[in-house]
Enzyme design. Structure first.
Site, PDB file in Angstrom:
ATOM      1  CB  SER A  51       5.778  -5.033   5.053  1.00  0.00           C
ATOM      2  OG  SER A  51       5.343  -3.948   4.262  1.00  0.00           O
TER       3      SER A  51
HETATM    4  N1  SAH Z   1       2.637  -4.355   0.511  1.00  0.00           N
HETATM    5  C1  SAH Z   1       3.941  -4.349  -0.081  1.00  0.00           C
HETATM    6  C2  SAH Z   1       4.859  -3.369   0.605  1.00  0.00           C
HETATM    7  C3  SAH Z   1       5.461  -2.410  -0.348  1.00  0.00           C
HETATM    8  S1  SAH Z   1       6.343  -1.047   0.362  1.00  0.00           S
HETATM    9  C4  SAH Z   1       4.517  -5.747  -0.136  1.00  0.00           C
HETATM   10  O1  SAH Z   1       3.867  -6.700   0.288  1.00  0.00           O
HETATM   11  O2  SAH Z   1       5.599  -5.883  -0.665  1.00  0.00           O
HETATM   12  C5  SAH Z   1       5.211   0.273   0.116  1.00  0.00           C
HETATM   13  C6  SAH Z   1       4.888   0.654  -1.294  1.00  0.00           C
HETATM   14  O3  SAH Z   1       4.070   1.818  -1.235  1.00  0.00           O
HETATM   15  C7  SAH Z   1       6.070   1.020  -2.188  1.00  0.00           C
HETATM   16  O4  SAH Z   1       6.104   0.177  -3.286  1.00  0.00           O
HETATM   17  C8  SAH Z   1       5.783   2.475  -2.604  1.00  0.00           C
HETATM   18  O5  SAH Z   1       6.150   2.768  -3.947  1.00  0.00           O
HETATM   19  C9  SAH Z   1       4.281   2.541  -2.428  1.00  0.00           C
HETATM   20  N2  SAH Z   1       3.707   3.885  -2.311  1.00  0.00           N
HETATM   21  C10 SAH Z   1       4.177   4.971  -1.650  1.00  0.00           C
HETATM   22  N3  SAH Z   1       3.342   6.019  -1.804  1.00  0.00           N
HETATM   23  C11 SAH Z   1       2.284   5.570  -2.558  1.00  0.00           C
HETATM   24  C12 SAH Z   1       1.096   6.183  -3.077  1.00  0.00           C
HETATM   25  N4  SAH Z   1       0.789   7.471  -2.854  1.00  0.00           N
HETATM   26  N5  SAH Z   1       0.255   5.428  -3.812  1.00  0.00           N
HETATM   27  C13 SAH Z   1       0.543   4.123  -4.079  1.00  0.00           C
HETATM   28  N6  SAH Z   1       1.643   3.494  -3.629  1.00  0.00           N
HETATM   29  C14 SAH Z   1       2.516   4.207  -2.879  1.00  0.00           C
END
Ligand code: SAH
Length: 204
Positions: A51
């Protein structure tokens, strides 16, 4: 990066200090490291992104808003590369972070190892169900957005706790939503438009 965050309206000193202390370039590919301190989301593999710093800071500021006690346990849905979990680990007692993609769950474990953080619990699972064993949470923060806020999240929120998540509110597109559990019940606030990756069910 911290100066840019402050200029963009992030005013919580603790959030700014912590964002300044976690090296974001360690969470992206070497080829992208020169962009790590720009206010931009970057690819982390498997079609997902780290993000934007501004969005991470905004969510953490909302999580802490109006709190008179330190944050205890916090649930993060969507570990991704683990960047936000590292930041959160310096703002609360325990972080439970759940990721549905095995490849990213393992990547986060590798990337976080050198930080030697003891209070981040990396979980592989479907975050739509929350993580009942760690509940109740003082804070829940989601990095992926669905059509609505999953009921498990509000169920697992402590009284006085806050949830910050993107969700599609009717026809308005994705917005940042804050849900507070007060002694009288849940209070929802819909804030600005945002663009997060979709919240998907099941693990893969
Ligand atoms: N906080 C992260 C952002 C990752 S993007 C960072 O600092 O990099 C969001 C993430 O949410 C993705 O990796 C995606 O695979 C995950 N995601 C989507 N749906 C999800 C679910 N139901 N349970 C767990 N993770 C999920």
């Amino acid at each position: 990066m911290v100066r840019k965050l402050a200029a963009s309206g992030i005013s919580n000193g603790q959030v700014l200090q912590v964002m300044g202390s976690v090296e974001r370039h360690r969470f992206v590919d070497t080829a992208l490291a020169n962009q790590a301190y720009e206010d931009t989301s970057l690819p982390i593999g498997l079609g997902q992104t780290i993000s934007k710093p501004n969005v991470v800071a905004r969510m953490l500021e909302l999580l802490l808003e109006g709190r008179d006690r330190p944050l205890g346990r916090v649930l993060e849905v969507g570990t991704g590369c683990g960047y936000q979990a590292a930041v959160l680990s310096r703002l609360c007692a325990e972080v439970y972070t759940i990721e549905r993609l095995k490849g990213l769950h393992e990547k986060a474990r590798e990337l976080l190892r050198p930080f030697r953080i003891a209070n981040v619990h990396l979980l592989l699972g479907d975050g739509i169900l929350g993580f009942a064993s760690g509940a109740p949470y003082d804070g829940i923060v989601a990095a992926a957005g669905g059509e609505s806020i999953p009921p498990a999240w509000t169920d697992q929120l402590a009284v006085g706790g806050r949830l910050v998540a993107p969700a599609h509110m009717g026809t308005r597109g994705q917005s940042l939503v804050v849900v507070e559990r007060t002694p009288k019940g849940l209070a929802h606030t819909v804030l600005e438009a945002v663009q997060f990756v979709p919240l998907k069910s099941g693990i893969a």
